[in-house]
Design an enzyme around this catalytic site. Sequence first.
Site, short mmCIF file in Angstrom:
data_model
loop_
_atom_site.label_atom_id
_atom_site.label_comp_id
_atom_site.label_asym_id
_atom_site.label_seq_id
_atom_site.Cartn_x
_atom_site.Cartn_y
_atom_site.Cartn_z
N CYS A 1 -5.89 -2.51 2.54
CA CYS A 1 -5.87 -2.42 3.99
C CYS A 1 -7.26 -2.67 4.59
CB CYS A 1 -5.27 -1.08 4.42
SG CYS A 1 -4.55 -1.10 6.09
N GLU B 1 0.84 -1.20 0.00
CA GLU B 1 0.00 0.00 0.00
C GLU B 1 0.87 1.25 0.00
OE1 GLU B 1 -3.52 2.08 2.75
OE2 GLU B 1 -2.36 0.39 3.55
N LYS C 1 -8.95 3.42 -2.98
CA LYS C 1 -9.46 3.00 -1.67
C LYS C 1 -10.81 3.66 -1.39
CE LYS C 1 -7.35 2.24 2.88
NZ LYS C 1 -6.15 2.57 3.68
#
Length: 302
Positions: free
Chosen positions: A167, A44, A133
């Site tokens: 995540c 990430e 995201k």
Amino acid sequence: MSTLDIAVIQAAPVLFDLEQSLDKTYDLLKKATAQGAKMVVFPESFLPAYPRGLSFGTVVGSRTDAGREVWQLYWKNSVKVPGKATNLLAKWAKEYAVYLVMGITEQDTVNGSLYCSLLYFSPEGHLLGKHRKLKPTAAERIIWGEGDATTLQTYPTPYGNIGGLICWENYMPLARMALYQQGIHLYLAPTADARESWQATMQHIALEGRCFVVGCNQFVTKSMYPPHLRELPEMTSQPEVMSRGGSVVLSPLGKVLAGPVFDREEVLLATLDLDDIIKSKLDFDPVGHYSRPDMLNFNISN
């Protein structure tokens, strides 16, 4: 294709320096492909950094000029899509004939906002797409905007459909379901979470999705930060090891194939037997014979 050799890069960039981080990316890619990898996955926000420990001078109700200076440094070193950095990544994917998956902080060329994004490159040197995201976690919302359903996609390859979530998006059940509905085979989960409990999350997703799961994190120490950032007040209380890593590869039945690796940089290698995907679906398939579409219906809103 019956097998896939995959490399998971557990490393840190040259924090907050895009040009030097690209140089390190090339070296790591070269190292991974020399060991036979046909797909290489980076963590990430590898480019230019996951800004762990920084406050950007923010508290509820106020911001500081010094914090805006740190923000500007981060913004200037973030990645435009498309742009010079993505052109290089595409070129290197073609040079080494690999699928390359790269976590970035993306600088939107229209609105100037930043997004935590995941880029997919083909061995032919094409940018297949990106995922932004959907929901940055906690203080991440200060620096990153939110993605939308248009980037919640999988991509077909000779090894099966690849895709992923970033995540703590992986704690969003319906986001996972969106990927399962697209027949995902290789589920990529770049993260900044180095907790032992993250391993349970990765194993659960492998078992739930009946897919290979690749968890990829950075190993970062405070000494890797530029000196003027290490000296910021919020950084003085941070430990020397900022992220322990924990990268891991799991089979569709939740078996650990490689890792988890903690407390060092490493190119983690695994050979995936793609027949394991079909074998795993004998007794469970979240969108197939173990689903109840007559009772439970799920749609993605664009």
